[in-house]
Design a protein around this motif. Structure first.
Motif, PDB file in Angstrom:
ATOM      1  N   TYR A 154       1.214  -1.113  -0.178  1.00  0.00           N
ATOM      2  CA  TYR A 154      -0.167   0.412  -0.050  1.00  0.00           C
ATOM      3  C   TYR A 154       0.141   1.088  -0.191  1.00  0.00           C
ATOM      4  CZ  TYR A 154      -2.689   3.955   1.774  1.00  0.00           C
ATOM      5  OH  TYR A 154      -3.481   5.051   2.302  1.00  0.00           O
ATOM      6  N   MET A 155       2.217   1.463   0.571  1.00  0.00           N
ATOM      7  CA  MET A 155       2.810   2.318   1.267  1.00  0.00           C
ATOM      8  C   MET A 155       3.286   2.320  -0.480  1.00  0.00           C
ATOM      9  SD  MET A 155       4.171   2.300   5.151  1.00  0.00           S
ATOM     10  CE  MET A 155       4.404   1.020   5.046  1.00  0.00           C
ATOM     11  N   ALA A 156       4.270   1.859  -0.505  1.00  0.00           N
ATOM     12  CA  ALA A 156       4.319   1.777  -2.236  1.00  0.00           C
ATOM     13  C   ALA A 156       3.618   2.600  -3.196  1.00  0.00           C
ATOM     14  CB  ALA A 156       4.918   0.464  -2.952  1.00  0.00           C
ATOM     15  N   ALA A 157       1.856   2.180  -3.589  1.00  0.00           N
ATOM     16  CA  ALA A 157       1.181   2.450  -4.435  1.00  0.00           C
ATOM     17  C   ALA A 157       0.786   3.666  -3.855  1.00  0.00           C
ATOM     18  CB  ALA A 157       0.635   1.491  -3.611  1.00  0.00           C
ATOM     19  N   THR A 158       0.861   4.137  -2.818  1.00  0.00           N
ATOM     20  CA  THR A 158       1.036   5.728  -2.257  1.00  0.00           C
ATOM     21  C   THR A 158       1.421   6.600  -1.968  1.00  0.00           C
ATOM     22  OG1 THR A 158       0.927   4.940  -0.043  1.00  0.00           O
ATOM     23  CG2 THR A 158      -1.286   4.604  -1.433  1.00  0.00           C
ATOM     24  N   ASN A 184      -9.149   8.478   4.754  1.00  0.00           N
ATOM     25  CA  ASN A 184      -8.810   7.913   3.134  1.00  0.00           C
ATOM     26  C   ASN A 184      -7.157   7.731   3.225  1.00  0.00           C
ATOM     27  OD1 ASN A 184      -9.143   7.267   0.297  1.00  0.00           O
ATOM     28  ND2 ASN A 184      -8.324   9.141  -0.655  1.00  0.00           N
ATOM     29  N   SER A 185      -7.022   6.674   4.382  1.00  0.00           N
ATOM     30  CA  SER A 185      -5.556   6.123   4.179  1.00  0.00           C
ATOM     31  C   SER A 185      -6.366   4.248   4.884  1.00  0.00           C
ATOM     32  CB  SER A 185      -4.859   6.531   5.076  1.00  0.00           C
ATOM     33  OG  SER A 185      -3.988   6.534   5.874  1.00  0.00           O
ATOM     34  N   THR A 213     -10.662   3.214  -3.492  1.00  0.00           N
ATOM     35  CA  THR A 213      -9.595   4.370  -4.423  1.00  0.00           C
ATOM     36  C   THR A 213      -8.440   3.431  -4.201  1.00  0.00           C
ATOM     37  OG1 THR A 213     -10.090   5.475  -2.889  1.00  0.00           O
ATOM     38  CG2 THR A 213     -11.657   5.442  -4.133  1.00  0.00           C
ATOM     39  N   GLN A 214      -8.143   2.822  -3.830  1.00  0.00           N
ATOM     40  CA  GLN A 214      -6.483   2.311  -3.492  1.00  0.00           C
ATOM     41  C   GLN A 214      -5.896   0.631  -3.134  1.00  0.00           C
ATOM     42  OE1 GLN A 214      -5.538   4.889  -0.133  1.00  0.00           O
ATOM     43  NE2 GLN A 214      -5.853   6.854  -1.051  1.00  0.00           N
ATOM     44  N   PHE A 215      -6.974   0.103  -3.477  1.00  0.00           N
ATOM     45  CA  PHE A 215      -6.345  -1.515  -3.144  1.00  0.00           C
ATOM     46  C   PHE A 215      -6.740  -2.019  -4.516  1.00  0.00           C
ATOM     47  CE2 PHE A 215      -8.431  -5.681  -3.659  1.00  0.00           C
ATOM     48  CZ  PHE A 215      -7.940  -5.979  -2.401  1.00  0.00           C
ATOM     49  N   LEU A 216      -7.178  -1.718  -5.686  1.00  0.00           N
ATOM     50  CA  LEU A 216      -6.450  -1.870  -7.083  1.00  0.00           C
ATOM     51  C   LEU A 216      -5.054  -2.191  -6.983  1.00  0.00           C
ATOM     52  CD1 LEU A 216      -9.249  -3.116  -8.873  1.00  0.00           C
ATOM     53  CD2 LEU A 216      -8.816  -4.501  -7.831  1.00  0.00           C
TER      54      LEU A 216
END
Length: 272
Positions: A154-158, A184-185, A213-216
């Motif tokens: 998750y941290m890499a994606a965001t 939103n975190s 919104t950040q899962f995929l």
């Protein structure tokens, strides 16, 4: 990638034990007609029980305000207002004085009073149906080591260098999901006494919440790492999976395949 693909990635690469659950907070009555509901509880249940049913039985359920048994969830979902006397009395079990007990109740994340018409929970792959609105939060029950990998992805994606979690004395699943939605975190919490008992949770598991919104994007990080290195491990090389990894390729953990297999590599010496 769709939700079904993402679930497969998690199950195959991280060996998660339970299906991820999509959570949708319904604020518009018109949404109710589009929900795919497979089962309805005959009696009032808690939110954590609804989530448990979705992740273990694969059912899709919709919980309206009058069907919610838990007073803590009612407060967090905006289905009742803070009752200073009652909430102080209830939360005294978690505090040493009334002032602290009331502060615990006040500090919980809360949806605006009366705005949420219900909560829809379903196995995540159900949300691939085009008629369904997207989940606000994805909930995953997992062990800490699996949580480590999911949150690293998750941290890499965001692009976030660190994460903060929101831990309260109780309301772990209802409060944890609402906090994730509002901030939103990603969020991670332990079990709370209520979800341990009514939510059928195990002592070794934690709750992980990822914004819908950040899962995929999070799972895409995992997928691309597997394509690049042959496995999901952050430390290992090739087809290594988490748990059989080697830090910096440490040679002390190098294994040699024996051909043919040896039944007893170290036979006991005859002491007679």
């Amino acid at each position: 990638m769709n939700y079904t693909d993402a679930v497969r990635e998690l199950i195959w690469n991280y060996r998660i034990d339970f299906d991820p659950v999509g959570i949708r907070f319904v604020f518009d009555d018109s949404e109710k007609d589009n929900l795919l509901i497979t089962h309805k509880a005959k009696s009032r249940l808690t939110l954590c029980q609804h989530i448990t049913i979705a992740r273990q039985a694969g059912y899709s359920l919709f919980m309206e305000p009058d069907a919610c048994l838990c007073k803590n969830a009612q407060l967090i979902l905006g289905w009742r207002q803070l009752d200073k006397e009652a909430d102080t009395r209830y939360h005294l079990r978690y505090a040493c004085n009334p002032e602290h007990a009331l502060e615990i109740a006040k500090n919980k994340p809360k949806l605006d009073f009366g705005t949420c018409k219900g909560v829809y929970v379903a196995p995540l792959d159900v949300f691939d149906n085009a008629k369904l609105p997207a989940p606000h939060v994805i909930y995953i029950m997992c062990v800490p080591f699996q949580a480590l990998y999911i949150l690293n992805d998750y941290m890499a994606a965001t692009g976030k260098p660190s994460l903060s979690s929101f831990q309260t004395p109780n309301s772990a699943m209802c409060g944890g999901s609402v906090w994730c939605f509002q901030q939103n975190s990603a969020n991670m919490t332990t079990m709370c006494p209520g979800s341990k008992a009514s939510g059928k949770a195990e002592m070794s598991h934690v709750n992980v919440f990822i914004p819908g919104t950040q899962f995929l994007d999070t799972i895409n990080v995992l997928k691309k790492r597997c394509e690049r290195s042959g496995g999901p491990s952050l430390l290992g090389k090739g087809g290594t999976w988490p748990g059989l990894e080697r830090c910096a390729g440490c040679k002390t953990l190098t294994l040699k395949q024996l051909s043919p297999p040896v039944r007893n590599l170290y036979p006991q010496k005859d002491t007679d």
